[in-house]
Design an enzyme around this catalytic site. Structure first.
Site, PDB file in Angstrom:
ATOM      1  N   GLY A  11      -2.497   9.858  10.100  1.00 57.75           N
ATOM      2  CA  GLY A  11      -1.132   9.669   9.598  1.00 57.75           C
ATOM      3  C   GLY A  11      -1.146   8.877   8.306  1.00 57.75           C
ATOM      4  O   GLY A  11      -0.429   9.194   7.347  1.00 57.75           O
ATOM      5  N   ASP A  32     -13.056  14.307   7.275  1.00 59.68           N
ATOM      6  CA  ASP A  32     -12.945  13.484   8.486  1.00 59.68           C
ATOM      7  C   ASP A  32     -14.121  13.810   9.392  1.00 59.68           C
ATOM      8  O   ASP A  32     -14.574  14.963   9.445  1.00 59.68           O
ATOM      9  CB  ASP A  32     -11.612  13.779   9.206  1.00 59.68           C
ATOM     10  CG  ASP A  32     -11.215  12.640  10.127  1.00 59.68           C
ATOM     11  OD1 ASP A  32     -10.262  11.917   9.794  1.00 59.68           O
ATOM     12  OD2 ASP A  32     -11.891  12.458  11.174  1.00 59.68           O
ATOM     13  N   HIS A 129       3.734 -14.143  -6.307  1.00 56.71           N
ATOM     14  CA  HIS A 129       3.051 -14.601  -7.518  1.00 56.71           C
ATOM     15  C   HIS A 129       1.765 -15.386  -7.215  1.00 56.71           C
ATOM     16  O   HIS A 129       1.686 -16.133  -6.243  1.00 56.71           O
ATOM     17  CB  HIS A 129       3.992 -15.494  -8.353  1.00 56.71           C
ATOM     18  CG  HIS A 129       4.378 -16.754  -7.623  1.00 56.71           C
ATOM     19  ND1 HIS A 129       3.629 -17.905  -7.667  1.00 56.71           N
ATOM     20  CD2 HIS A 129       5.408 -17.013  -6.788  1.00 56.71           C
ATOM     21  CE1 HIS A 129       4.191 -18.825  -6.923  1.00 56.71           C
ATOM     22  NE2 HIS A 129       5.272 -18.309  -6.365  1.00 56.71           N
TER      23      HIS A 129
END
Ligand SMILES: CC(C)(COP(=O)(O)OP(=O)(O)OC[C@H]1O[C@@H](n2cnc3c(N)ncnc32)[C@H](O)[C@@H]1OP(=O)(O)O)[C@@H](O)C(=O)NCCC(=O)NCCS
Length: 201
Positions: A11, A32, A129
């Protein structure tokens, strides 16, 4: 033709493929090691992960497990690993993001943050940040990392977790879903709860 080879037909791989198309890739091939998988969404699974060498194109490893992700990316490090950013993500011009990292829809990466290679900054996650996010880190869906946080290599921050500002989390940690981190984590392990406690699973 702009071709992307995606390792991991899961997914997560499907979401990466959508982002790749939005970044101009017009050919996407999946790889895969589960030979029963023939398709990932509309895309074809053409072979095992070890077979990517036979194909031209950029590579993204779309596997959640950081050990596997790093092993595969590092084993073909001479190939091009793009940085894939969903167009809805907000990235500061002063942020730095490493190769093979995927930034998903509505994620935010703020000023002077540094994100390593092979990371996943998942849907609606934020990295504020001056954070320093190591290599192969996964910031899961909706997790929030406040300013000036250090996260070590291969740590996984679970879905909806919150990390308070000025905290360091060492590498190799799992921070569970919904956890809140308010102090440094100096030992690799699994941590859950509000505030987190180490759990011996
Ligand atoms: C922390 C985690 C990895 C543990 O998974 P696990 O090894 O399968 O552990 P278990 O489900 O067997 O749970 C073991 C214990 O920890 C508790 N626990 C597990 N996850 C927890 C969490 N996030 N917060 C609070 N407690 C948690 C369980 O209730 C259980 O307690 P008990 O022994 O008293 O019943 C997993 O629960 C988790 O949070 N994963 C994150 C998933 C995620 O973020 N996915 C994102 C995809 S984008």
């Amino acid at each position: 033709m702009k071709q992307l080879l995606i390792v991991g037909a899961s997914g997560h791989g499907k979401v990466v493929a959508d982002i790749a198309e939005l970044n101009g890739y017009d050919s996407i091939l999946f790889f895969d090691d589960n030979e029963t998988l023939k398709k990932c969404g509309k895309h074809t699974v053409v072979g095992y992960s070890s077979e990517i060498d036979r194909y031209e194109g950029d590579i993204i490893v779309a596997i959640g497990n950081a050990e596997i992700r790093s092993r595969i990316q590092d084993s073909v490090a001479s190939r091009n690993f793009p940085t894939l950013i969903h167009p809805s993500a907000v990235i500061s011009p002063s942020a730095q993001i490493g190769s093979g990292t995927v930034v998903m829809a509505n994620a935010v990466i703020n000023a002077d943050a540094v994100v390593g290679k092979g990371c996943i900054i998942n849907t609606c996650a934020s990295v504020d940040h001056d954070c320093v996010i190591g290599d192969y880190v996964h910031i899961s869906v909706g997790a929030h990392i406040a300013g000036t946080v250090d996260i070590g290599n291969k740590t996984w921050i679970g879905i909806g977790a919150t990390v308070s500002n000025n905290v360091s989390i060492c590498g190799g940690c799992i921070i569970g879903a919904g956890a809140v981190v308010i102090r440094d984590v100096n030992e690799s392990g699994t941590y859950v709860g509000v505030p987190i406690k180490r759990c011996l699973l």
